[in-house]
Design an enzyme around this catalytic site. Sequence first.
Site, PDB file in Angstrom:
ATOM      1  N   ARG A   1      -1.802  -5.943 -11.160  1.00  0.00           N
ATOM      2  CA  ARG A   1      -2.538  -6.183  -9.890  1.00  0.00           C
ATOM      3  C   ARG A   1      -1.619  -6.991  -8.980  1.00  0.00           C
ATOM      4  O   ARG A   1      -1.637  -8.236  -8.951  1.00  0.00           O
ATOM      5  CB  ARG A   1      -3.831  -6.949 -10.157  1.00  0.00           C
ATOM      6  CG  ARG A   1      -4.613  -7.271  -8.877  1.00  0.00           C
ATOM      7  CD  ARG A   1      -5.156  -6.050  -8.205  1.00  0.00           C
ATOM      8  NE  ARG A   1      -6.087  -5.317  -9.072  1.00  0.00           N
ATOM      9  CZ  ARG A   1      -6.365  -4.031  -8.922  1.00  0.00           C
ATOM     10  NH1 ARG A   1      -5.803  -3.338  -7.955  1.00  0.00           N
ATOM     11  NH2 ARG A   1      -7.209  -3.428  -9.738  1.00  0.00           N
TER      12      ARG A   1
ATOM     13  N   HIS B   1       3.001   1.120  -4.020  1.00  0.00           N
ATOM     14  CA  HIS B   1       1.767   0.380  -3.691  1.00  0.00           C
ATOM     15  C   HIS B   1       2.074  -1.107  -3.455  1.00  0.00           C
ATOM     16  O   HIS B   1       1.596  -1.971  -4.209  1.00  0.00           O
ATOM     17  CB  HIS B   1       0.792   0.573  -4.865  1.00  0.00           C
ATOM     18  CG  HIS B   1      -0.638   0.303  -4.540  1.00  0.00           C
ATOM     19  ND1 HIS B   1      -1.118  -0.954  -4.240  1.00  0.00           N
ATOM     20  CD2 HIS B   1      -1.703   1.122  -4.479  1.00  0.00           C
ATOM     21  CE1 HIS B   1      -2.412  -0.886  -4.018  1.00  0.00           C
ATOM     22  NE2 HIS B   1      -2.797   0.351  -4.144  1.00  0.00           N
TER      23      HIS B   1
ATOM     24  N   ASP C   1      -9.322   0.456   4.029  1.00  0.00           N
ATOM     25  CA  ASP C   1      -8.713   1.361   3.039  1.00  0.00           C
ATOM     26  C   ASP C   1      -8.460   2.684   3.747  1.00  0.00           C
ATOM     27  O   ASP C   1      -9.313   3.563   3.779  1.00  0.00           O
ATOM     28  CB  ASP C   1      -9.658   1.545   1.845  1.00  0.00           C
ATOM     29  CG  ASP C   1      -8.949   2.197   0.669  1.00  0.00           C
ATOM     30  OD1 ASP C   1      -9.555   2.261  -0.419  1.00  0.00           O
ATOM     31  OD2 ASP C   1      -7.793   2.627   0.839  1.00  0.00           O
TER      32      ASP C   1
ATOM     33  N   GLU D   1       1.438   0.711   2.160  1.00  0.00           N
ATOM     34  CA  GLU D   1       2.017   1.502   1.069  1.00  0.00           C
ATOM     35  C   GLU D   1       2.649   2.799   1.599  1.00  0.00           C
ATOM     36  O   GLU D   1       1.959   3.624   2.206  1.00  0.00           O
ATOM     37  CB  GLU D   1       0.907   1.830   0.072  1.00  0.00           C
ATOM     38  CG  GLU D   1       0.045   0.626  -0.309  1.00  0.00           C
ATOM     39  CD  GLU D   1      -1.332   1.011  -0.821  1.00  0.00           C
ATOM     40  OE1 GLU D   1      -1.548   2.181  -1.178  1.00  0.00           O
ATOM     41  OE2 GLU D   1      -2.214   0.120  -0.857  1.00  0.00           O
TER      42      GLU D   1
HETATM   43  O1  TA6 Z   1      -4.476   1.068  -2.007  1.00  0.00           O
HETATM   44  C1  TA6 Z   1      -5.309   2.138  -1.909  1.00  0.00           C
HETATM   45  C2  TA6 Z   1      -6.172   2.281  -3.155  1.00  0.00           C
HETATM   46  O2  TA6 Z   1      -6.269   3.625  -3.497  1.00  0.00           O
HETATM   47  C3  TA6 Z   1      -7.550   1.678  -2.883  1.00  0.00           C
HETATM   48  O3  TA6 Z   1      -8.501   2.703  -2.692  1.00  0.00           O
HETATM   49  C4  TA6 Z   1      -7.819   0.836  -4.133  1.00  0.00           C
HETATM   50  O4  TA6 Z   1      -8.419   1.626  -5.136  1.00  0.00           O
HETATM   51  C5  TA6 Z   1      -6.406   0.411  -4.508  1.00  0.00           C
HETATM   52  O5  TA6 Z   1      -5.632   1.584  -4.306  1.00  0.00           O
HETATM   53  C6  TA6 Z   1      -6.268  -0.205  -5.878  1.00  0.00           C
HETATM   54  O6  TA6 Z   1      -6.360   0.771  -6.878  1.00  0.00           O
HETATM   55  P1  TA6 Z   1      -6.218   0.274  -8.417  1.00  0.00           P
HETATM   56  O7  TA6 Z   1      -6.323   1.516  -9.245  1.00  0.00           O
HETATM   57  O8  TA6 Z   1      -4.870  -0.394  -8.531  1.00  0.00           O
HETATM   58  O9  TA6 Z   1      -7.314  -0.711  -8.641  1.00  0.00           O
END
Ligand code: TA6
Length: 302
Positions: free
Chosen positions: A56, A169, A214, A276
């Site tokens: 995270r 990401h 988002d 991202e």
């Molecule tokens: O950053 C875009 C995204 O797809 C959000 O919708 C949210 O789900 C985030 O990624 C985090 O995803 P994760 O699977 O790391 O909890």
Amino acid sequence: VNISHSNSRVSAVLPTGESVEILLYGATIISWKDAKGNEKLWLSEAAKLDGSKAVRGGVPLVFPVFGTAPDHAPTSKLPQHGFARSSRWEFLGKSTSESSTLSSSSAGDDSVKLDFGLSPSNLSEESRKAWPFEFGLIYSVTLGRESLTTSLVVRNEGEKAWEFQTLMHTYFRIKDISQISITGLESSPYTDKVLSGASFTSPSTALTLSSKTDRVYTPAGGPSSAVIIKEGGKKKFGIVRDNMSEVVVWNPWAEDARGMADFSPNEGYKEMLCVEAGAVKGWQKLEQGETWEGGQVIMAAN
Ligand code: TA6
């Protein structure tokens, strides 16, 4: 350049003090510091760094699917964001570069490139079964004096064509989300996941955030245009993409932040922002033996 490589992570420090640290798990960058030791990435205080789940924070790598794709048969069995960020990559080695000009202020290397590889032999049985294609990934992380570059080469090592999505990401560390404005996404089409994926065109003004955000933008400037993150009107980060047609902007805000067990502190959403670089609208198709390359250069203003 000082490189250290343990069985779980690789780190590098330039003579001038800049540093980067990468977990072999997911080839996830978990720290990028400038010469003064200022951390540029946000990492949750509850992030799992033991390989038990995707990190995270930092820069998780999304491949071969962004989100989940229930109606895309070949990737429909994969977990959210695919398997790359939760597989153990191999460290392939490093290369350094000295500045070419003799007048470089500090003797020694101006940048170091760390290469990581992933192929089916690195995958769990479960991932192999969920996505049974022959592939090769080479992910390069280049630490420069003022920049961090991440690039990915994707190769189809099999006989059958297949298609993928990929995204970096990046969790940027900021001081106060209410002081943030983002340029480079003006007058561009985007889909808004907060509004059940509806499509819009952004205004000609900079983007500011005041609630859960988002969005998947396809910037009008094209797949190699720049996005600038400003804080209090001052440039903090510049992101120049290479062959990445989309930019995702995400901040979970208070309620979702509280709802994620590995997102800590709860108020941390005020000090982070995900911008991202990705190729996530539609699919990149690779025939046998073909390769695709894409990435981003992040400049950090001190
Ligand atoms: O950053 C875009 C995204 O797809 C959000 O919708 C949210 O789900 C985030 O990624 C985090 O995803 P994760 O699977 O790391 O909890």
